[in-house]
Design an enzyme around this catalytic site. Structure first.
Site, PDB file in Angstrom:
ATOM      1  N   CYS A 107       6.677  65.587  90.881  1.00 52.75           N
ATOM      2  CA  CYS A 107       5.983  66.856  90.664  1.00 52.75           C
ATOM      3  C   CYS A 107       6.414  67.900  91.705  1.00 52.75           C
ATOM      4  O   CYS A 107       7.560  68.330  91.679  1.00 52.75           O
ATOM      5  CB  CYS A 107       4.466  66.636  90.633  1.00 52.75           C
ATOM      6  SG  CYS A 107       3.601  68.016  89.852  1.00 52.75           S
ATOM      7  N   HIS A 208       3.581  62.792  86.612  1.00 54.54           N
ATOM      8  CA  HIS A 208       2.999  61.880  87.611  1.00 54.54           C
ATOM      9  C   HIS A 208       3.043  60.436  87.123  1.00 54.54           C
ATOM     10  O   HIS A 208       2.021  59.901  86.671  1.00 54.54           O
ATOM     11  CB  HIS A 208       1.555  62.287  87.924  1.00 54.54           C
ATOM     12  CG  HIS A 208       1.458  63.473  88.826  1.00 54.54           C
ATOM     13  ND1 HIS A 208       1.602  63.383  90.201  1.00 54.54           N
ATOM     14  CD2 HIS A 208       1.266  64.784  88.551  1.00 54.54           C
ATOM     15  CE1 HIS A 208       1.485  64.575  90.738  1.00 54.54           C
ATOM     16  NE2 HIS A 208       1.287  65.466  89.777  1.00 54.54           N
ATOM     17  N   GLU A 210       3.005  57.791  88.797  1.00 56.25           N
ATOM     18  CA  GLU A 210       2.149  56.914  89.616  1.00 56.25           C
ATOM     19  C   GLU A 210       0.739  56.817  89.043  1.00 56.25           C
ATOM     20  O   GLU A 210      -0.023  55.928  89.419  1.00 56.25           O
ATOM     21  CB  GLU A 210       2.132  57.400  91.074  1.00 56.25           C
ATOM     22  CG  GLU A 210       1.206  58.555  91.397  1.00 56.25           C
ATOM     23  CD  GLU A 210       1.713  59.914  90.931  1.00 56.25           C
ATOM     24  OE1 GLU A 210       2.795  59.977  90.307  1.00 56.25           O
ATOM     25  OE2 GLU A 210       1.004  60.918  91.174  1.00 56.25           O
TER      26      GLU A 210
END
Ligand SMILES: [Mn+2]
Length: 244
Positions: A107, A208, A210
């Site tokens: 990001c 994102h 994660e």
């Protein structure tokens, strides 16, 4: 022992605190990496010494990049600008690249990577590209927001196939690509959503992963990154390379 992954931290200057979302750490540790948090600092020697202990660098999400590091005409539209963190992360990624350490940039991290390599940004998507799609929904989310289409023969295409649905929570985006980067993934409205370096493991994604670790391909991105870090030969970062 798993490779050591340096993770750039955020800071709340007004509160005197460093912080980092736990998903980044979890994504590294669940894939056999050893997370090492690197707090914001302004000393090239500290950056180089920190990276000396790392086999790879993970750049994390956060606020907008300030106007100092690229051409920007509308700085009033920026949110959560922290020039200390900008300088810190731009320096960190330049040192990592110069020392040929693998880099995964998420990001804001993708924007940092691009600017560190002298690329430019759309600083405010709403005003510069009013017809762009939904890249910043109200809630930062685990939910899919839009697809990303990958270019053939890229590392990301190898991992994700032709396309993948991603979450999206960004207000800036890559405009002109930095030196040595290719556009590996784009959204339906044509924004660059992923970049790769031409050499070594250098990947930036605008979404994102994660927060989507239950999706195997998202998890595998971290696995591949850590594998690249494991096979990387250690070399010493040179503090002078901070200036790019
Ligand atoms: Mn997006």
């Amino acid at each position: 022992m798993g490779p050591v992954i340096g993770i750039s931290c955020n800071q709340r200057r007004w509160a005197g605190e460093y912080y980092l979302r736990t998903e980044y750490v979890r994504a590294i540790s669940k894939n056999s990496g050893t997370p090492l948090l690197i707090p914001v600092n302004q000393d090239p020697h500290v950056l180089a010494n920190s990276l000396e202990h790392c086999d790879g660098l993970l750049l994390t999400g956060g606020g907008d990049l300030g106007p100092d590091f690229y051409r920007n005409r509308h700085s009033l539209l920026l949110t959560n600008v922290d020039e200390e963190r900008d300088w810190f992360e731009i320096g960190l990624v330049r040192l990592a690249l110069a020392a040929r350490k693998p880099v995964l940039a998420i990001c804001r991290g993708l924007q940092v990577l691009n600017v560190a390599l002298h690329g430019t940004l759309y600083h405010d998507l709403h005003s510069e590209l009013p017809n762009s799609g939904s890249h910043q929904p109200d809630s930062i989310t685990r939910e899919a927001s839009h697809p990303v289409y990958f270019k053939n023969n890229t590392r990301l295409a190898k991992n994700f196939g032709e396309q993948v649905l991603v979450n999206s929570a960004h207000h800036q985006a890559v405009k002109d690509l930095g030196e040595g980067l290719i556009a590996a993934g784009v959204s339906p409205d044509g924004l660059i959503e992923a970049v790769e370096g031409k050499e070594g493991f250098v990947i930036g994604v605008q979404w994102h992963p994660e927060r989507l670790l239950d999706i195997p391909a998202m998890d595998r991105l971290f696995k591949d990154f850590i594998e690249a870090c494991r096979s990387n030969v250690k070399s010493s970062p040179d503090p002078a390379r901070v200036e790019g």
